[in-house]
Design a protein around this motif. Structure first.
Motif, short mmCIF file in Angstrom:
data_model
loop_
_atom_site.label_atom_id
_atom_site.label_comp_id
_atom_site.label_asym_id
_atom_site.label_seq_id
_atom_site.Cartn_x
_atom_site.Cartn_y
_atom_site.Cartn_z
N GLY A 60 -7.63 -2.07 -0.06
CA GLY A 60 -7.91 -2.58 -1.40
C GLY A 60 -6.75 -2.36 -2.36
O GLY A 60 -6.41 -3.24 -3.15
N ARG A 61 -6.13 -1.19 -2.28
CA ARG A 61 -4.98 -0.91 -3.14
C ARG A 61 -3.83 -1.86 -2.79
O ARG A 61 -3.15 -2.38 -3.66
CB ARG A 61 -4.52 0.53 -3.00
CG ARG A 61 -3.28 0.77 -3.88
CD ARG A 61 -3.03 2.17 -4.27
NE ARG A 61 -4.07 2.69 -5.13
CZ ARG A 61 -4.25 3.99 -5.36
NH1 ARG A 61 -3.45 4.87 -4.79
NH2 ARG A 61 -5.20 4.41 -6.15
N ALA A 62 -3.62 -2.10 -1.49
CA ALA A 62 -2.55 -3.03 -1.07
C ALA A 62 -2.83 -4.43 -1.60
O ALA A 62 -1.92 -5.09 -2.12
CB ALA A 62 -2.45 -3.05 0.46
N ARG A 63 -4.07 -4.88 -1.49
CA ARG A 63 -4.42 -6.22 -1.98
C ARG A 63 -4.21 -6.32 -3.49
O ARG A 63 -3.66 -7.31 -3.99
CB ARG A 63 -5.89 -6.51 -1.63
CG ARG A 63 -6.44 -7.77 -2.17
CD ARG A 63 -5.87 -8.95 -1.46
NE ARG A 63 -6.47 -10.16 -2.00
CZ ARG A 63 -6.36 -11.32 -1.46
NH1 ARG A 63 -5.67 -11.47 -0.37
NH2 ARG A 63 -6.92 -12.35 -2.00
N GLY A 64 -4.62 -5.31 -4.22
CA GLY A 64 -4.43 -5.30 -5.67
C GLY A 64 -2.96 -5.33 -6.05
O GLY A 64 -2.54 -6.08 -6.94
N PHE A 65 -2.15 -4.52 -5.37
CA PHE A 65 -0.72 -4.49 -5.65
C PHE A 65 -0.10 -5.85 -5.37
O PHE A 65 0.70 -6.36 -6.17
CB PHE A 65 -0.03 -3.42 -4.81
CG PHE A 65 1.45 -3.31 -5.07
CD1 PHE A 65 1.93 -2.48 -6.07
CD2 PHE A 65 2.37 -4.05 -4.34
CE1 PHE A 65 3.29 -2.39 -6.33
CE2 PHE A 65 3.73 -3.97 -4.59
CZ PHE A 65 4.19 -3.14 -5.59
N ARG A 66 -0.48 -6.45 -4.27
CA ARG A 66 0.07 -7.77 -3.91
C ARG A 66 -0.22 -8.79 -4.99
O ARG A 66 0.66 -9.55 -5.41
CB ARG A 66 -0.50 -8.22 -2.57
CG ARG A 66 0.08 -9.54 -2.11
CD ARG A 66 -0.50 -9.97 -0.78
NE ARG A 66 0.20 -11.17 -0.32
CZ ARG A 66 -0.17 -11.88 0.71
NH1 ARG A 66 -1.23 -11.51 1.43
NH2 ARG A 66 0.49 -12.96 1.06
N GLU A 67 -1.44 -8.82 -5.45
CA GLU A 67 -1.82 -9.79 -6.48
C GLU A 67 -1.17 -9.47 -7.83
O GLU A 67 -0.68 -10.36 -8.51
CB GLU A 67 -3.35 -9.84 -6.62
CG GLU A 67 -4.06 -10.36 -5.39
CD GLU A 67 -3.59 -11.74 -4.96
OE1 GLU A 67 -3.37 -12.61 -5.83
OE2 GLU A 67 -3.42 -11.95 -3.74
N ASP A 68 -1.17 -8.21 -8.21
CA ASP A 68 -0.65 -7.80 -9.52
C ASP A 68 0.86 -8.01 -9.65
O ASP A 68 1.37 -8.21 -10.76
CB ASP A 68 -0.97 -6.33 -9.81
CG ASP A 68 -2.46 -6.08 -9.97
OD1 ASP A 68 -3.23 -7.06 -10.14
OD2 ASP A 68 -2.86 -4.91 -9.91
N THR A 69 1.60 -7.94 -8.55
CA THR A 69 3.06 -8.03 -8.61
C THR A 69 3.61 -9.37 -8.11
O THR A 69 4.82 -9.55 -8.06
CB THR A 69 3.71 -6.91 -7.77
OG1 THR A 69 3.31 -7.06 -6.39
CG2 THR A 69 3.30 -5.54 -8.29
#
Length: 171
Positions: A60-69
């Protein structure tokens, strides 16, 4: 072939260009003729109540980082692609969870004699691979996994040869 100096230049450029708050350690940058792969390491999650919960939190953290950046990473990738004339691919590590996002699958042509083709055909016929191309990729991955130290030593030797050549009479 990519020289050690070229690798260092690309790695240094990304280290200086990436926002410092994105990662907890310097990016891992891999360069070949077609692609630059940048793997970022972000802060790990607090361990969950189980391994499954921790794994899902990391994903989930990886997915969020991918989308946010995404927007900023694409901007940096365009700059690097223009500068180094290679596709830029991204990956991320959170704890022991690592994933690569869009990356290049470059075709490689080869000529094989019958004994080598039979090896590939055996892998296809047994269901290990869908095609000869998949079988060949499988073989290369297997060699990479089991001969990592030997390949690293070979790369170091090639770097030393490049250094000697650059100091030679034609330099």
């Amino acid at each position: 072939m990519i020289t050690e100096e070229q690798r260092e230049a690309v790695t240094g450029w990304f280290a200086g260009r990436l926002p410092g708050e994105w990662t907890v350690e310097p990016p891992r940058v891999t360069v070949d003729r077609e692609e630059v792969t940048v793997v970022l390491t972000i802060e790990d999650v607090t361990a969950g109540e189980s391994e499954v919960a921790t794994a899902e939190a990391r994903a989930g953290r990886a997915r969020g980082f991918r989308e946010d950046t995404r927007e900023e990473r694409m901007k940096i990738a365009r700059e690097a692609q223009h500068r180094y004339e290679r596709t830029v691919s991204w990956g991320l590590r959170v704890g022991d969870h690592e994933e690569l996002w869009t990356h290049v699958a470059a075709p490689v042509m080869t000529r094989l004699r019958q004994p080598q083709r039979q090896v590939l055909d055996t892998l296809v016929e047994s269901g290990v691979a869908r095609s000869r191309a998949d079988a060949l990729a499988w073989c290369v991955r297997l060699v990479g996994q089991h001969e990592g130290d030997w390949l690293a030593e070979l790369r170091e030797a090639m770097t030393a040869v490049d250094d000697v050549r650059s100091k030679g009479p034609a330099a």
